[in-house]
Design an enzyme around this catalytic site. Structure first.
Site, PDB file in Angstrom:
ATOM      1  CE  LYS A   2      -4.937   4.778   1.496  1.00 33.08           C
ATOM      2  NZ  LYS A   2      -4.904   5.697   0.307  1.00 33.08           N
TER       3      LYS A   2
ATOM      4  NE  ARG B 167       0.288   1.465  -0.664  1.00 29.38           N
ATOM      5  CZ  ARG B 167      -0.044   2.437   0.061  1.00 29.38           C
ATOM      6  NH1 ARG B 167      -0.264   2.577   1.265  1.00 29.38           N
ATOM      7  NH2 ARG B 167      -0.105   3.646  -0.779  1.00 29.38           N
TER       8      ARG B 167
ATOM      9  NE  ARG C 134      -0.852  14.399   0.360  1.00 33.59           N
ATOM     10  CZ  ARG C 134      -0.918  13.189   0.337  1.00 33.59           C
ATOM     11  NH1 ARG C 134      -1.996  12.433   1.272  1.00 33.59           N
ATOM     12  NH2 ARG C 134      -0.178  12.335  -0.316  1.00 33.59           N
TER      13      ARG C 134
ATOM     14  NE  ARG D 246       2.014   8.180  -3.879  1.00 36.35           N
ATOM     15  CZ  ARG D 246       1.442   9.248  -3.424  1.00 36.35           C
ATOM     16  NH1 ARG D 246       1.748  10.293  -3.652  1.00 36.35           N
ATOM     17  NH2 ARG D 246       0.521   9.317  -2.486  1.00 36.35           N
TER      18      ARG D 246
HETATM   19  P1  AP5 Z   1      -5.447  11.886   2.404  1.00 33.32           P
HETATM   20  O1  AP5 Z   1      -6.232  11.872   3.539  1.00 33.32           O
HETATM   21  O2  AP5 Z   1      -4.028  12.292   2.691  1.00 33.32           O
HETATM   22  O3  AP5 Z   1      -5.685  10.708   1.333  1.00 33.32           O
HETATM   23  P2  AP5 Z   1      -4.777   9.317   1.400  1.00 33.32           P
HETATM   24  O4  AP5 Z   1      -5.632   8.065   0.976  1.00 33.32           O
HETATM   25  O5  AP5 Z   1      -4.353   9.133   2.727  1.00 33.32           O
HETATM   26  O6  AP5 Z   1      -3.826   9.475   0.455  1.00 33.32           O
HETATM   27  P3  AP5 Z   1      -2.052   9.298   0.602  1.00 33.32           P
HETATM   28  O7  AP5 Z   1      -1.466   9.722  -0.469  1.00 33.32           O
HETATM   29  O8  AP5 Z   1      -1.569   9.638   1.888  1.00 33.32           O
HETATM   30  O9  AP5 Z   1      -2.377   7.728   0.475  1.00 33.32           O
HETATM   31  P4  AP5 Z   1      -1.211   6.807  -0.078  1.00 33.32           P
HETATM   32  O10 AP5 Z   1      -1.816   5.473   0.050  1.00 33.32           O
HETATM   33  O11 AP5 Z   1      -0.656   7.006  -1.273  1.00 33.32           O
HETATM   34  O12 AP5 Z   1       0.068   7.098   0.967  1.00 33.32           O
HETATM   35  P5  AP5 Z   1       0.649   6.193   2.129  1.00 33.32           P
HETATM   36  O13 AP5 Z   1       1.338   7.360   3.039  1.00 33.32           O
HETATM   37  O14 AP5 Z   1      -0.100   5.140   2.515  1.00 33.32           O
HETATM   38  O15 AP5 Z   1      -5.893  13.123   1.334  1.00 33.32           O
HETATM   39  C1  AP5 Z   1      -5.348  13.714   0.411  1.00 33.32           C
HETATM   40  C2  AP5 Z   1      -5.418  15.027   0.149  1.00 33.32           C
HETATM   41  O16 AP5 Z   1      -6.787  15.265  -0.186  1.00 33.32           O
HETATM   42  C3  AP5 Z   1      -5.255  15.931   1.588  1.00 33.32           C
HETATM   43  O17 AP5 Z   1      -4.765  17.267   1.190  1.00 33.32           O
HETATM   44  C4  AP5 Z   1      -6.739  15.937   2.003  1.00 33.32           C
HETATM   45  O18 AP5 Z   1      -6.599  17.285   3.044  1.00 33.32           O
HETATM   46  C5  AP5 Z   1      -7.649  15.919   0.890  1.00 33.32           C
HETATM   47  N1  AP5 Z   1      -8.817  15.533   1.180  1.00 33.32           N
HETATM   48  C6  AP5 Z   1      -9.127  14.359   1.842  1.00 33.32           C
HETATM   49  N2  AP5 Z   1     -10.697  14.233   1.674  1.00 33.32           N
HETATM   50  C7  AP5 Z   1     -11.137  15.241   1.135  1.00 33.32           C
HETATM   51  C8  AP5 Z   1     -12.350  15.473   0.652  1.00 33.32           C
HETATM   52  N3  AP5 Z   1     -13.554  14.848   1.046  1.00 33.32           N
HETATM   53  N4  AP5 Z   1     -12.489  16.656  -0.433  1.00 33.32           N
HETATM   54  C9  AP5 Z   1     -11.495  17.436  -0.639  1.00 33.32           C
HETATM   55  N5  AP5 Z   1     -10.180  16.981  -0.166  1.00 33.32           N
HETATM   56  C10 AP5 Z   1      -9.992  16.256   0.698  1.00 33.32           C
HETATM   57  O19 AP5 Z   1       2.036   5.695   1.298  1.00 33.32           O
HETATM   58  C11 AP5 Z   1       3.080   6.484   0.721  1.00 33.32           C
HETATM   59  C12 AP5 Z   1       3.837   5.539   0.318  1.00 33.32           C
HETATM   60  O20 AP5 Z   1       4.604   4.684   1.177  1.00 33.32           O
HETATM   61  C13 AP5 Z   1       3.446   4.615  -0.896  1.00 33.32           C
HETATM   62  O21 AP5 Z   1       3.449   5.128  -2.243  1.00 33.32           O
HETATM   63  C14 AP5 Z   1       4.518   3.377  -0.737  1.00 33.32           C
HETATM   64  O22 AP5 Z   1       5.710   3.842  -1.438  1.00 33.32           O
HETATM   65  C15 AP5 Z   1       4.676   3.337   0.466  1.00 33.32           C
HETATM   66  N6  AP5 Z   1       3.827   2.328   1.445  1.00 33.32           N
HETATM   67  C16 AP5 Z   1       2.866   2.891   2.422  1.00 33.32           C
HETATM   68  N7  AP5 Z   1       2.332   1.654   2.823  1.00 33.32           N
HETATM   69  C17 AP5 Z   1       2.949   0.609   2.158  1.00 33.32           C
HETATM   70  C18 AP5 Z   1       2.436  -0.916   2.094  1.00 33.32           C
HETATM   71  N8  AP5 Z   1       1.340  -1.342   2.680  1.00 33.32           N
HETATM   72  N9  AP5 Z   1       3.208  -1.415   1.217  1.00 33.32           N
HETATM   73  C19 AP5 Z   1       4.155  -1.132   0.536  1.00 33.32           C
HETATM   74  N10 AP5 Z   1       4.589   0.234   0.405  1.00 33.32           N
HETATM   75  C20 AP5 Z   1       3.960   1.201   1.135  1.00 33.32           C
END
Ligand code: AP5
Length: 191
Positions: free
Chosen positions: A14, A89, A128, A146
């Site tokens: 994402k 979410r 990552r 997660r």
């Molecule tokens: P990346 O692009 O970082 O993937 P992502 O889907 O953004 O993964 P996240 O782990 O950041 O998502 P998340 O939803 O858990 O975290 P968030 O920050 O929202 O890609 C991942 C890796 O793969 C990278 O190294 C990238 O380079 C690689 N990659 C990407 N595409 C690729 C491809 N095609 N091929 C190979 N490699 C690839 O949330 C974190 C925490 O915050 C949550 O756990 C929660 O505690 C809190 N939080 C955030 N939002 C909320 C909400 N709305 N409500 C409640 N709690 C929340």
């Protein structure tokens, strides 16, 4: 105003795809994960509260993230549109977003859900975690937690948008640019 939601499990790409999509379509990127990490880095009370949840792989309470999105929407009054990444979410967040956008005479136009195999998700997050410095990347148990929370609490939100006929599934496997092309094709069909 064109509002897009990028949906999918942790590690589905994402954040990676959002960076490219906001450039291409001139949208404001609203990532609740990034907003929360900025609060933690600034050691604000909200950040300190959120850290307790994030470190355990749990969701931060709805009212906290809804409040952050509300302020961000207000902060970008002249935006052409928003890309929501990692929000909503929960069903409560989805309903709150509908209300906030209705107040702006707008709505979510499209919800793209990235489909990636679970083994690949863990592989990407482990990789990552070697460099990200993110507290929730360093422990494989937290990564699995997660994924479980996504399946139990977040995935049902997809059905909410399916009912509104806004949900489009996109293959998130393969090269970053291939995935970007698939997402762009889905968006171009809608605008
Ligand atoms: P990346 O692009 O970082 O993937 P992502 O889907 O953004 O993964 P996240 O782990 O950041 O998502 P998340 O939803 O858990 O975290 P968030 O920050 O929202 O890609 C991942 C890796 O793969 C990278 O190294 C990238 O380079 C690689 N990659 C990407 N595409 C690729 C491809 N095609 N091929 C190979 N490699 C690839 O949330 C974190 C925490 O915050 C949550 O756990 C929660 O505690 C809190 N939080 C955030 N939002 C909320 C909400 N709305 N409500 C409640 N709690 C929340």
């Amino acid at each position: 105003m064109f509002n897009l939601i990028l949906f999918g499990p942790p590690g589905s790409g994402k954040g990676t795809q959002s960076d490219k999509l906001v450039d291409k379509y001139g949208l404001v990127h609203l990532s609740t994960g990034n907003l929360l990490r900025a609060e933690i880095a600034n050691k604000t009370p909200l950040g300190m509260e959120a850290k307790n949840f994030i470190d355990k792989g749990q969701l931060v309470p709805d009212e906290v993230v809804i409040g952050m999105i509300d302020s961000s929407l207000e902060h970008h009054k002249d935006a052409n549109g928003f890309l929501f990444d990692g929000f909503p979410r929960t069903l409560a967040q989805a309903e709150a977003l509908d209300k906030l956008l209705t107040l702006k005479n707008s709505e979510a136009a499209l919800v793209l859900i990235l489909d990636v195999d679970e083994e690949e998700l863990i592989r990407r997050l482990v990789h990552r975690g070697k460099t990200s410095g993110r507290s929730d990347d360093s422990d494989e148990n937290v990564q699995r937690k997660r994924q479980d929370i996504y399946k139990n609490d977040t995935f049902p939100v997809a059905a909410y948008y399916q009912k509104q006929k806004k949900l489009v599934q996109v293959d998130g496997m393969g090269e970053v640019n291939q995935v970007f092309e698939r997402l762009s094709n889905a968006i171009d069909k809608k605008i």
